[in-house]
Scaffold this motif. Structure first.
Motif, PDB file in Angstrom:
ATOM      1  N   LEU A 235       0.804  -1.215   0.000  1.00 44.84           N
ATOM      2  CA  LEU A 235       0.000   0.000   0.000  1.00 44.84           C
ATOM      3  C   LEU A 235       0.844   1.276   0.000  1.00 44.84           C
ATOM      4  O   LEU A 235       0.310   2.366  -0.201  1.00 44.84           O
ATOM      5  N   LEU A 236       2.148   1.154   0.236  1.00 50.59           N
ATOM      6  CA  LEU A 236       2.981   2.348   0.350  1.00 50.59           C
ATOM      7  C   LEU A 236       2.937   3.201  -0.913  1.00 50.59           C
ATOM      8  O   LEU A 236       2.693   4.414  -0.847  1.00 50.59           O
ATOM      9  N   SER A 239      -0.528   4.747  -1.563  1.00 54.13           N
ATOM     10  CA  SER A 239      -0.869   5.721  -0.520  1.00 54.13           C
ATOM     11  C   SER A 239      -0.143   7.042  -0.745  1.00 54.13           C
ATOM     12  O   SER A 239      -0.726   8.122  -0.573  1.00 54.13           O
ATOM     13  N   ALA A 299       0.263   4.465   5.364  1.00 53.44           N
ATOM     14  CA  ALA A 299       0.840   3.215   4.856  1.00 53.44           C
ATOM     15  C   ALA A 299       1.709   2.529   5.914  1.00 53.44           C
ATOM     16  O   ALA A 299       1.672   1.304   6.059  1.00 53.44           O
ATOM     17  N   ALA A 303       1.017  -1.234   7.718  1.00 51.49           N
ATOM     18  CA  ALA A 303       1.956  -2.123   7.019  1.00 51.49           C
ATOM     19  C   ALA A 303       1.912  -3.564   7.516  1.00 51.49           C
ATOM     20  O   ALA A 303       2.066  -4.504   6.733  1.00 51.49           O
ATOM     21  N   ALA A 314      -6.834   1.608   5.701  1.00 51.79           N
ATOM     22  CA  ALA A 314      -6.131   2.691   5.006  1.00 51.79           C
ATOM     23  C   ALA A 314      -7.072   3.546   4.153  1.00 51.79           C
ATOM     24  O   ALA A 314      -6.936   4.776   4.138  1.00 51.79           O
TER      25      ALA A 314
END
Length: 341
Positions: A235-236, A239, A299, A303, A314
């Protein structure tokens, strides 16, 4: 006394920033002008092509830093990504000068995306073929999203600087330390450009800058998704890019529902609407950069969550500031009408 490798690498980052700044000055003097159009926020012809300085500096110093820090530039994924970015940069520069038809830009983006995927930088789910298709769509979308959002002083360069610094800060935690120096290098090159574009623009990135940076941003997100061991580490990238994704997606949906042409140039993105309503351009850019940082914080927070739980946590957190941003646009346009948007 020999300098340690990290010290020498940091020195290269400073050199890259100053070299980019020098080339940007050259491009200002070259004066390839961007004349105001239907999607422009500026009112007078302004030089474009600042991306020449950014990308030339990046490709000059990136291999050096990779070698200093013990990372090969001859890896298939690195080499093909570099080739793809160079190809797209070249086509984009000619487009900046000659305003080629949109289908040529799209074809160049497809070829560049295919080169990236050929290097192995693609998601592995939900299946091999479907993962490749999804990765190509992602690269095309992010490349164009960055291009669409490059319409206000410092917005894209500032957002990408914030995003790259965040990636560098958490790269080891997320399990891809080899991405740290490339992220720092891109941030350094953009920092060399930023003073000439923000708060008052002496030059713009141009398509060569926005499309090349967009391709690299999308590729980095795919790389992080593929290599992170954390359950929701994928998702980093999305995001950090979420402010751009939300604005572009919302604008496309709104124009589709309003039966407005998606191919026609416009100033209907949220950041453009807020600027047209009288909101200070520099403040808009700062807010967009803060949204990027918020995306990174979210994110990191999710995590270690299982993938489905990570998304469920998120998404509302990422949407919250964007819905506030949208509400602000609605409120301001009621007080300061901007016409149809």
């Amino acid at each position: 006394m020999l300098l340690s490798d990290p010290t020498l690498a940091v020195f290269c980052l400073f050199c890259a920033a100053f070299f980019a700044a020098g080339l940007v000055r050259v491009m200002i003097n070259l004066a390839v002008l961007d004349h105001p159009g239907d999607r422009s926020s500026h009112e007078t012809p302004t030089p474009k092509g600042g991306g020449v300085g950014v990308m030339a500096s990046f490709f000059l110093f990136f291999p050096l830093v990779q070698d200093i820090t013990g990372h090969s530039v001859l890896r298939t994924d690195v080499f093909l990504t570099a080739l793809a970015t160079l190809f797209l940069a070249a086509i984009s520069w000619f487009d900046d000068m000659y305003q080629w038809p949109a289908f040529i830009k799209l074809a160049a983006q497809c070829i560049a995306s295919a080169l990236v995927i050929a290097g192995g930088t693609a998601v592995a789910w939900p299946g091999h073929i479907s993962g490749i298709i999804l990765s190509v769509i992602w690269l095309l979308f992010i490349t164009n999203a960055v291009n669409f959002m490059d319409g206000l002083n410092g917005l894209i360069s500032g957002s990408l600087i914030a995003g790259n610094f965040f990636v560098a800060a958490v790269a080891t935690y997320y399990g891809f330390p080899d991405l740290m120096w490339s992220a720092l290098m891109m941030a350094a090159c953009l920092l060399g450009f930023l003073p000439f574009n923000y708060p008052k623009a002496k030059i713009f990135l141009g398509d060569i800058g926005s499309q090349s940076c967009g391709l690299l941003a999308g590729t980095s997100a795919l790389y992080m998704t593929r290599h992170t061991p954390l359950p929701s580490g994928w998702l980093l990238g999305p995001s950090l890019l979420f402010p751009l994704i939300f604005d572009v997606t919302f604008t496309l949906l709104r124009r589709t529902l309003a039966r407005q042409s998606l191919m026609q140039a416009h100033r209907g993105h949220l950041y453009q609407v807020l600027h047209r309503s009288g909101m200070n351009a520099a403040l808009i850019t700062v807010c967009e950069c803060l949204f990027v940082v918020w995306g990174g914080v979210v994110a990191v927070y999710v995590a270690h969550q299982p993938p489905v739980s990570g998304v469920c946590i998120a998404l509302p957190l990422l949407l919250l500031p964007q819905m506030g941003w949208l509400a602000l646009a609605v409120i301001r346009t009621k007080k300061h009408p901007v016409g149809r948007w």
